[in-house]
Design an enzyme around this catalytic site. Structure first.
Site, PDB file in Angstrom:
ATOM      1  N   CYS A   2      -1.204 -25.359   4.327  1.00  0.00           N
ATOM      2  CA  CYS A   2      -1.236 -26.770   4.708  1.00  0.00           C
ATOM      3  C   CYS A   2      -2.494 -27.436   4.165  1.00  0.00           C
ATOM      4  CB  CYS A   2      -1.267 -26.910   6.225  1.00  0.00           C
ATOM      5  SG  CYS A   2       0.129 -26.158   7.033  1.00  0.00           S
ATOM      6  N   ASN A 100      -4.069 -28.033  10.144  1.00  0.00           N
ATOM      7  CA  ASN A 100      -3.960 -26.858   9.282  1.00  0.00           C
ATOM      8  C   ASN A 100      -4.457 -25.669  10.088  1.00  0.00           C
ATOM      9  OD1 ASN A 100      -4.025 -24.995   7.153  1.00  0.00           O
ATOM     10  ND2 ASN A 100      -6.060 -25.629   6.507  1.00  0.00           N
ATOM     11  N   GLY A 101      -3.664 -24.598  10.149  1.00  0.00           N
ATOM     12  CA  GLY A 101      -4.099 -23.416  10.897  1.00  0.00           C
ATOM     13  C   GLY A 101      -3.084 -23.028  11.944  1.00  0.00           C
ATOM     14  N   GLU A 463      -1.527  -5.214 -10.915  1.00  0.00           N
ATOM     15  CA  GLU A 463      -1.726  -6.667 -11.025  1.00  0.00           C
ATOM     16  C   GLU A 463      -0.596  -7.301 -11.861  1.00  0.00           C
ATOM     17  OE1 GLU A 463      -3.128  -9.121  -9.836  1.00  0.00           O
ATOM     18  OE2 GLU A 463      -3.060 -10.630 -11.394  1.00  0.00           O
ATOM     19  N   LYS A 467       2.042 -10.315 -10.870  1.00  0.00           N
ATOM     20  CA  LYS A 467       2.301 -11.552 -11.641  1.00  0.00           C
ATOM     21  C   LYS A 467       3.794 -11.754 -11.841  1.00  0.00           C
ATOM     22  CE  LYS A 467      -0.528 -13.096 -11.253  1.00  0.00           C
ATOM     23  NZ  LYS A 467      -1.555 -12.810 -10.475  1.00  0.00           N
ATOM     24  N   GLU A 470       5.415 -12.816  -8.497  1.00  0.00           N
ATOM     25  CA  GLU A 470       5.068 -14.181  -8.076  1.00  0.00           C
ATOM     26  C   GLU A 470       5.773 -15.231  -8.931  1.00  0.00           C
ATOM     27  OE1 GLU A 470       0.486 -14.138  -6.538  1.00  0.00           O
ATOM     28  OE2 GLU A 470       0.773 -13.625  -8.616  1.00  0.00           O
ATOM     29  N   HIS A 486       7.208  11.977  -9.450  1.00  0.00           N
ATOM     30  CA  HIS A 486       7.162  12.166  -7.992  1.00  0.00           C
ATOM     31  C   HIS A 486       7.962  11.091  -7.279  1.00  0.00           C
ATOM     32  CE1 HIS A 486       4.311  15.325  -8.655  1.00  0.00           C
ATOM     33  NE2 HIS A 486       3.540  14.513  -9.360  1.00  0.00           N
ATOM     34  N   LYS A 581      -1.618 -21.089  -2.719  1.00  0.00           N
ATOM     35  CA  LYS A 581      -2.783 -20.696  -3.502  1.00  0.00           C
ATOM     36  C   LYS A 581      -3.852 -20.074  -2.629  1.00  0.00           C
ATOM     37  CE  LYS A 581      -5.287 -20.580  -7.205  1.00  0.00           C
ATOM     38  NZ  LYS A 581      -4.894 -19.443  -8.074  1.00  0.00           N
TER      39      LYS A 581
HETATM   40  C1  G6P Z   1      -2.836 -15.939  -2.342  1.00  0.00           C
HETATM   41  C2  G6P Z   1      -2.503 -16.335  -3.763  1.00  0.00           C
HETATM   42  C3  G6P Z   1      -2.823 -15.190  -4.718  1.00  0.00           C
HETATM   43  C4  G6P Z   1      -4.274 -14.764  -4.558  1.00  0.00           C
HETATM   44  C5  G6P Z   1      -4.590 -14.406  -3.101  1.00  0.00           C
HETATM   45  C6  G6P Z   1      -6.076 -14.196  -2.875  1.00  0.00           C
HETATM   46  O1  G6P Z   1      -1.975 -14.950  -1.912  1.00  0.00           O
HETATM   47  O2  G6P Z   1      -1.143 -16.688  -3.866  1.00  0.00           O
HETATM   48  O3  G6P Z   1      -2.600 -15.607  -6.056  1.00  0.00           O
HETATM   49  O4  G6P Z   1      -4.537 -13.663  -5.377  1.00  0.00           O
HETATM   50  O5  G6P Z   1      -4.202 -15.485  -2.251  1.00  0.00           O
HETATM   51  O6  G6P Z   1      -6.764 -15.401  -3.040  1.00  0.00           O
HETATM   52  P1  G6P Z   1      -8.320 -15.522  -3.208  1.00  0.00           P
HETATM   53  O7  G6P Z   1      -8.579 -16.985  -3.294  1.00  0.00           O
HETATM   54  O8  G6P Z   1      -8.940 -14.899  -1.981  1.00  0.00           O
HETATM   55  O9  G6P Z   1      -8.694 -14.783  -4.439  1.00  0.00           O
END
Ligand code: G6P
Length: 586
Positions: A2, A100-101, A463, A467, A470, A486, A581
């Protein structure tokens, strides 16, 4: 996540608020709303969808008045519906709030408010704030007193802005971000400086446990007991204004493409912090690393680097798991917290646990004005500029560069890292984007992708799988090469694609063998390597280099592949569904 925003000044509030909300779109959301005050009347418009769509359907910008609040919602309590969208008015319609929260004791508060005769229209926890404020205001008839009583009754993590029918704004912060923008003749309240950066670069960062009262002429800050606090104005970096896509179709592509430059900026001007951190790390009894999502994956690379090059044993703990094993944090240790935003609630909680154990906090952060920056003993800046695309790209490589710089200081046999070569190699890979685009077309219909790597390439495989998940919504998993037999080998058949991260280093021969075993089961192989092989169905060429440079370079084609596959699947690469984000709630 939010976003909340508030405005009080001499301009028409609704257009300013809509613009601010659009700037904060990257935080991820499912519904939008605005409320303004005009002639002692509060008007509210809200609905499900993107800011631009809801605005064109409902004309949010037409709401009259010079004071207003706005919100983008990322559903936590209650479905994605027009009614659950914020702002929420109180029963009398004389107060409206955006929040927000999470209000943890909302059920208890709601029960009591219902007994007092209040009705609830939404399923949200937030609506209790509006009615609680109303109830307390009816008693005190004073906004400051109302805020003191209300925050003493709320439990949880929150920042909220309340607008009263006389046009006063009141906002409180408790473990969720809240920043005041101070303009010439106007005030802004926002979850992020991006909400007001076009109008002013003077900001006041509200601390936890503080609230603020704003009208068109004045701003006052208080702690939760009512003691006045002197505001401290900070100049916000102008680079935050540089968040336009320019010639790029999406922020994600822009951010992937910036990496040849951002790797030079990582840790720039914080050489001292890197040296001091390295000194602490050399003498530390225990070193822990933490982060969420991509930042956690960077910590896995760090774990490998510390042990291989500096002979320092570290432990990487997923930030959200720290609370379940707090005793595993030895007192007086070091915690390296990695976070692009510096606002991830899980990371802040992990830091809190470590601080209770008297640990030193070294943090690697992009947003230097974040809560994490303020909670840390040493801060190393990624300096990669605002990252708007929800899927982290350039921040990941910047995190790795900083970790490389620390390792350079700590390495027993001094290692030389050629940052120019890293940059040049990334540029070469970016030039091949047309090849990767074709590959995106091949994978768009697939339902499972595995990414395999060994050694330092294993965390990169994890990682990479993140990607793919996501951005493309394709199920993806990172596999350690040796683990293939395994379990994962059972999954290999002609319906899957496997990306083999196989640069020509010490892992090369074993990984090539894994590729053959997979190929024998019918799966399609994408080889990412500087050496071609007949086992690959598709070859993504890497420039020839060394282990550390490979680890950074090999992430780039997978970022591009995920981006282009998202386009093939007609999903929005900047704002993947259901994600945000910056996850500021637990
Ligand atoms: C969210 C985002 C990810 C990010 C993670 C950690 O889940 O969607 O893309 O890696 O938060 O965010 P930060 O700002 O702590 O690196």
């Amino acid at each position: 996540m939010c976003s909340i925003i508030g405005y009080s000044g001499n301009e028409s509030a609704a257009p300013v608020i809509v613009k601010g909300l659009r700037r904060m779109e990257y935080r991820g959301y499912d519904s939008v709303g605005v409320a303004t005050e005009s002639e002692n009347q509060i008007g509210v418009k809200k609905g499900v969808g993107k800011v631009a769509d809801v605005n064109s359907k409902m004309n949010l910008e037409d709401l009259p008045g010079k004071t207003g609040i706005g919100h983008t919602r990322w559903a936590t309590h209650g479905k994605v519906t027009d009614t659950n969208a914020h702002p929420h008015p109180s029963n009398s319609g004389k107060i409206a709030i955006v929040h927000n929260g999470i209000i943890e004791n909302f059920e208890e508060l709601k029960e009591q408010l219902k007994k007092d005769g209040y009705d609830f229209k939404s399923e949200t926890d937030s609506e209790v704030i509006a009615n609680l404020l109303q109830k307390n205001y009816n008693v005190s008839k004073n906004v400051k007193e109302t805020m003191i009583t209300t925050v003493s009754e709320l439990r949880g993590h929150y920042s909220f802005i309340a607008m009263f029918e006389d046009g006063q704004l009141a906002a409180a912060r408790f473990h969720e971000p809240l920043i005041i923008g101070v303009g010439k003749e106007n005030y802004f309240l926002s979850s992020d400086v991006l909400g007001f950066i076009e109008q002013t670069d003077d900001a006041v960062y509200i601390d936890n446990g503080q609230f603020v009262l704003i009208d068109q002429k004045n701003m006052q800050i208080f702690d939760f007991s009512g003691k006045e606090i002197k505001p401290q104005i900070t100049k916000v970096s102008k680079e935050f204004a540089d968040v336009y896509k320019g010639d790029y179709a999406h922020f994600t592509l822009k951010e992937i493409s910036e990496q040849p430059e951002t790797i030079f900026k990582a840790g720039e001007n914080t050489q001292d912090a890197i040296k001091v951190s390295s000194d602490y790390l050399k003498h530390a009894k225990n070193v822990y690393l933490t982060g969420s999502g991509t930042s956690y994956n960077a910590s896995l690379v760090a774990k490998y680097l510390f042990s291989k090059y500096a002979k320092i044993k570290t432990e990487s703990i997923i930030a959200s798991e720290m609370q379940f094993s707090p005793d595993s944090i030895e007192p007086n240790s070091i915690l390296i917290a990695i976070s692009q935003s510096g606002e991830s609630a899980d990371v802040l909680e992990a830091v809190n646990i470590a601080k209770k154990a008297n640990c030193k906090i070294i943090s690697i952060i992009n947003s230097l004005t974040s809560t994490l920056a303020r909670e840390s003993d040493i801060v190393i800046g990624m300096n990669c500029g605002p990252e708007i695309g929800v899927a982290a790209t350039k921040s990941f490589t910047s995190q790795l560069i900083i970790l490389y710089k620390i390792i350079q200081e700590l390495s027993i046999e001094k290692i030389e890292i050629n940052f120019q070569e890293i940059s040049t190699s990334i540029s070469k890979i970016l030039e091949e984007h047309n090849e990767i685009k074709k590959l995106a077309n091949e994978i768009k219909g697939i339902s499972d992708i595995y990414v395999l790597g060994r050694g330092i390439h294993y965390p990169i495989a994890i990682e990479s799988a993140l990607k793919i998940k996501e951005l493309t919504y394709i199920h993806a998993e990172g596999i350690a090469g040796g683990e293939l037999k395994h379990g994962p080998l059972a999954l290999m058949d002609s319906n899957v694609f496997v990306i083999i991260i196989n640069p020509d280093d010490s892992t090369y021969h074993d990984t090539l063998m894994s590729a053959r075993e997979i190929k024998a089961r019918g799966a399609k192989i994408i080889g990412i390597s500087d050496k071609n092989s007949e086992v690959y169905d598709f070859w993504v060429k890497l420039p020839k280099t060394d282990e550390l440079t490979y680890a950074i370079c090999e992430t780039i084609p997978i970022q591009l592949l995920s981006y282009y596959a998202a386009l093939e699947k007609e999903s929005d690469p900047d704002y993947p569904r259901n994600l945000a984000k910056s996850v500021t709630v637990k």
